[in-house]
Design an enzyme around this catalytic site. Structure first.
Site, PDB file in Angstrom:
ATOM      1  N   ARG A 212     -47.794 -20.810 -23.073  1.00 27.06           N
ATOM      2  CA  ARG A 212     -48.471 -22.112 -23.093  1.00 27.06           C
ATOM      3  C   ARG A 212     -49.986 -21.935 -22.943  1.00 27.06           C
ATOM      4  O   ARG A 212     -50.737 -22.885 -23.204  1.00 27.06           O
ATOM      5  CB  ARG A 212     -47.938 -22.995 -21.969  1.00 27.06           C
ATOM      6  CG  ARG A 212     -46.463 -23.331 -22.096  1.00 27.06           C
ATOM      7  CD  ARG A 212     -45.930 -23.947 -20.822  1.00 27.06           C
ATOM      8  NE  ARG A 212     -46.586 -25.214 -20.513  1.00 27.06           N
ATOM      9  CZ  ARG A 212     -46.544 -25.800 -19.310  1.00 27.06           C
ATOM     10  NH1 ARG A 212     -45.904 -25.227 -18.300  1.00 27.06           N
ATOM     11  NH2 ARG A 212     -47.153 -26.954 -19.119  1.00 27.06           N
TER      12      ARG A 212
ATOM     13  N   HIS B 145     -42.207 -26.332 -10.396  1.00 25.87           N
ATOM     14  CA  HIS B 145     -41.107 -27.284 -10.549  1.00 25.87           C
ATOM     15  C   HIS B 145     -40.047 -27.074  -9.472  1.00 25.87           C
ATOM     16  O   HIS B 145     -39.351 -28.014  -9.088  1.00 25.87           O
ATOM     17  CB  HIS B 145     -40.442 -27.141 -11.925  1.00 25.87           C
ATOM     18  CG  HIS B 145     -41.323 -27.570 -13.060  1.00 25.87           C
ATOM     19  ND1 HIS B 145     -42.250 -26.734 -13.639  1.00 25.87           N
ATOM     20  CD2 HIS B 145     -41.412 -28.748 -13.720  1.00 25.87           C
ATOM     21  CE1 HIS B 145     -42.869 -27.371 -14.616  1.00 25.87           C
ATOM     22  NE2 HIS B 145     -42.383 -28.593 -14.685  1.00 25.87           N
TER      23      HIS B 145
ATOM     24  N   ASP C 248     -50.086 -33.866 -11.217  1.00 29.78           N
ATOM     25  CA  ASP C 248     -48.870 -33.362 -11.839  1.00 29.78           C
ATOM     26  C   ASP C 248     -47.701 -34.141 -11.240  1.00 29.78           C
ATOM     27  O   ASP C 248     -47.867 -34.911 -10.291  1.00 29.78           O
ATOM     28  CB  ASP C 248     -48.735 -31.855 -11.581  1.00 29.78           C
ATOM     29  CG  ASP C 248     -47.910 -31.152 -12.654  1.00 29.78           C
ATOM     30  OD1 ASP C 248     -47.170 -31.835 -13.387  1.00 29.78           O
ATOM     31  OD2 ASP C 248     -47.994 -29.909 -12.747  1.00 29.78           O
TER      32      ASP C 248
ATOM     33  N   LYS D 100     -55.296 -28.811 -17.999  1.00 29.09           N
ATOM     34  CA  LYS D 100     -54.429 -28.518 -16.861  1.00 29.09           C
ATOM     35  C   LYS D 100     -54.249 -26.997 -16.745  1.00 29.09           C
ATOM     36  O   LYS D 100     -54.444 -26.281 -17.727  1.00 29.09           O
ATOM     37  CB  LYS D 100     -53.082 -29.239 -17.016  1.00 29.09           C
ATOM     38  CG  LYS D 100     -52.284 -28.869 -18.269  1.00 29.09           C
ATOM     39  CD  LYS D 100     -51.057 -29.755 -18.415  1.00 29.09           C
ATOM     40  CE  LYS D 100     -50.194 -29.293 -19.566  1.00 29.09           C
ATOM     41  NZ  LYS D 100     -49.041 -30.164 -19.814  1.00 29.09           N
ATOM     42  N   HIS D 101     -53.953 -26.469 -15.553  1.00 25.81           N
ATOM     43  CA  HIS D 101     -53.662 -27.099 -14.253  1.00 25.81           C
ATOM     44  C   HIS D 101     -54.747 -26.613 -13.290  1.00 25.81           C
ATOM     45  O   HIS D 101     -54.686 -25.470 -12.848  1.00 25.81           O
ATOM     46  CB  HIS D 101     -52.294 -26.692 -13.743  1.00 25.81           C
ATOM     47  CG  HIS D 101     -51.163 -26.952 -14.719  1.00 25.81           C
ATOM     48  ND1 HIS D 101     -50.834 -26.080 -15.745  1.00 25.81           N
ATOM     49  CD2 HIS D 101     -50.291 -27.990 -14.827  1.00 25.81           C
ATOM     50  CE1 HIS D 101     -49.802 -26.568 -16.419  1.00 25.81           C
ATOM     51  NE2 HIS D 101     -49.450 -27.731 -15.889  1.00 25.81           N
TER      52      HIS D 101
ATOM     53  N   ASP E   7     -45.893 -35.015 -22.776  1.00 28.36           N
ATOM     54  CA  ASP E   7     -46.214 -33.587 -22.810  1.00 28.36           C
ATOM     55  C   ASP E   7     -45.844 -33.081 -24.200  1.00 28.36           C
ATOM     56  O   ASP E   7     -44.654 -33.005 -24.543  1.00 28.36           O
ATOM     57  CB  ASP E   7     -45.395 -32.833 -21.764  1.00 28.36           C
ATOM     58  CG  ASP E   7     -46.120 -32.675 -20.445  1.00 28.36           C
ATOM     59  OD1 ASP E   7     -47.308 -32.320 -20.464  1.00 28.36           O
ATOM     60  OD2 ASP E   7     -45.491 -32.890 -19.399  1.00 28.36           O
TER      61      ASP E   7
ATOM     62  N   ARG F 247     -41.994 -32.692 -26.832  1.00 31.87           N
ATOM     63  CA  ARG F 247     -40.924 -33.640 -26.527  1.00 31.87           C
ATOM     64  C   ARG F 247     -40.313 -34.281 -27.774  1.00 31.87           C
ATOM     65  O   ARG F 247     -39.146 -34.622 -27.766  1.00 31.87           O
ATOM     66  CB  ARG F 247     -41.452 -34.748 -25.605  1.00 31.87           C
ATOM     67  CG  ARG F 247     -42.102 -34.265 -24.324  1.00 31.87           C
ATOM     68  CD  ARG F 247     -41.187 -33.388 -23.498  1.00 31.87           C
ATOM     69  NE  ARG F 247     -41.782 -33.094 -22.195  1.00 31.87           N
ATOM     70  CZ  ARG F 247     -41.429 -32.078 -21.435  1.00 31.87           C
ATOM     71  NH1 ARG F 247     -40.482 -31.252 -21.838  1.00 31.87           N
ATOM     72  NH2 ARG F 247     -42.017 -31.883 -20.266  1.00 31.87           N
TER      73      ARG F 247
END
Length: 341
Positions: A138, A181, A252, A168-169, A64, A72
Site C-alpha cells: 500500500r 486493526h 482512523d 495517512k497514517h 477506502d 472497496r
C-alpha cells in the site's frame, strides 16, 4: 443545521429507516462505504443520492479505495494496482512513474466522483520498511523522496478530478510490525529517527496544501504515551503548530484494537476530538451506533469545522459521460498497461 463530527458506516446496499434516523442525528456528519454496500455503479450512486437527501449541510461520503488489496468497489470500476507498482517503476524511470501516479490518482478519483463519493482515504504516505504487512504494497516506496514525488503527483491527479486527498497514517505506520486493526503497535524509535524519515512525506505534502490527514493508531513511545490519533502533542503541537497544517484531521477507525486503550467507543470519540481531530471515524458496529449517539448526546457537538468543508467533492463527470471521455479512456489504458508488470 451544522455538520457533525462523527462518520459511521452502513449495513447494506440501501438505507433502512433506523439508519436514516441515525444519519440525521446532529453528531453525524459523514458516511464511509464498504464492499458490503456495493453491487454496481448504478446501485452505489442511488445509495449515495439517498444519503445526500437526509440533511443540510449534506453528509460527506467517503471510501477506502487505494487500489490493490484496498479497493472497496470492484465490478464496474477499473482494477487499480497497488501503488507499490509505481514505486518500482520510479526506480527505473522517475518521470514516467510521476506521470502515471498523476493519471492513477485522477482515474481513482474520477470514477468515484462519477457516482457521488466525495473523497477516498488516500494516498498512503507511510514508508514501506519491510516490517508492516498491513502497509506493505500500500506504500509507494521505502524512501521518503520517492514517496514524496509519487504522492505529490497522485494528489495532483485527484485534485484534477475534483477530489481532496487524505494522507495517512501520520506520522508513519510503516516501521511497526503489529496491525493496528488487532493490536496497538508501539514504535520505540527516538523522535529524531522518525523525524528524519517517516515524517518527511507528511511534512512536504502539508507544505503544498494537503487537504486532510489521518493519524495512525500507533504509540510512539519515546515521544508521547498516547497513540498519535489521541495525542494533542502530535496533532496540535506538531501537525498544526510545527507544520502549520490547515486541513482536516480525520481519525482512523475508532473501533480498531489500536484505539481500545483509551476506553469505550464514546470515550475514544471524545478523546480524539479533544486531541484535535475534526472528524471521528467509527466503523463496523451498526448495532451499537444508537447507543453511541445516546452517550454522546450528553455533550453538545463541537462547532462546525471549516476544515471539513474542503472535503466535499467538486465537478464530477456523470457516470454515462465518463466512459465516453478521452481522458478516462487514456487513463484506463495507461493504468492497465503498467498494472501487468
Amino acid at each position: 443545521m451544522t455538520m457533525g463530527p462523527l462518520m459511521i458506516d452502513l449495513k447494506g446496499m440501501t438505507l433502512d429507516l433506523e439508519e436514516r434516523e441515525l444519519l440525521r442525528h446532529p453528531w453525524v456528519g459523514g458516511v464511509v462505504l464498504f464492499s458490503r454496500n456495493y453491487e454496481s455503479p448504478e446501485q452505489i450512486a442511488a445509495l449515495i443520492d439517498s444519503i445526500r437527501t437526509l440533511k443540510e449541510p449534506r453528509l460527506l461520503v467517503a471510501v477506502d479505495h487505494e487500489g490493490g488489496r484496498v479497493q472497496r468497489f470492484r465490478e464496474g470500476f477499473t482494477s487499480l494496482p497497488p501503488v507499490r507498482f509505481l514505486g518500482q517503476l520510479y526506480d527505473r524511470n522517475p518521470p514516467q512513474a510521476r506521470r502515471l501516479a498523476a493519471i492513477t490518482g485522477w482515474l481513482m478519483a474520477a470514477e468515484l466522483r462519477a457516482v457521488g463519493v466525495d473523497f477516498s482515504f488516500a494516498p498512503v504516505l507511510d514508508l514501506d520498511q519491510g516490517v508492516s504487512t498491513v502497509i506493505g504494497d500500500r506504500a509507494f516506496h521505502s524512501e521518503p523522496n520517492a514517496v514524496i514525488a509519487l504522492a505529490r503527483a497522485y494528489v495532483r491527479g485527484m485534485a484534477w478530478a475534483g477530489m481532496a486527498a487524505v494522507g495517512k497514517h501520520f506520522p508513519g505506520h510503516g516501521s511497526v510490525a503489529a496491525d493496528s486493526h488487532v493490536a496497538l503497535p508501539v514504535d520505540e524509535r527516538p523522535w529524531q529517527q522518525i523525524r528524519e524519515r517517516d515524517f518527511l512525506p507528511f511534512e512536504r505534502l502539508v507544505g503544498i496544501g494537503l487537504p486532510a490527514i489521518m493519524p495512525a493508531h500507533v504509540r510512539y513511545a519515546s515521544v508521547d504515551p498516547l497513540p498519535a490519533g489521541f495525542s494533542r502533542f502530535w496533532l496540535e503541537e506538531v501537525l498544526r503548530g510545527q507544520l502549520g497544517f490547515q486541513g482536516a484531521i480525520i481519525s482512523d477507525d475508532l473501533g480498531m484494537a489500536g484505539a481500545a486503550g483509551v476506553g469505550g467507543v464514546s470515550e475514544r470519540v471524545r478523546t480524539a476530538l479533544s486531541a484535535g481531530c475534526n472528524m471521528a471515524l467509527v466503523c463496523n458496529d451498526p448495532d451499537g451506533y444508537a447507543h453511541l449517539l445516546a452517550e454522546l448526546e450528553v455533550d453538545r457537538p463541537p462547532g462546525p469545522s471549516a476544515h471539513l468543508l474542503r472535503l466535499y467533492g467538486r465537478y464530477p463527470l456523470s457516470r454515462p459521460q465518463l466512459p465516453r471521455s478521452s481522458a478516462w479512456q487514456k487513463a484506463v489504458q495507461a493504468v492497465t498497461a503498467y498494472a501487468k508488470f
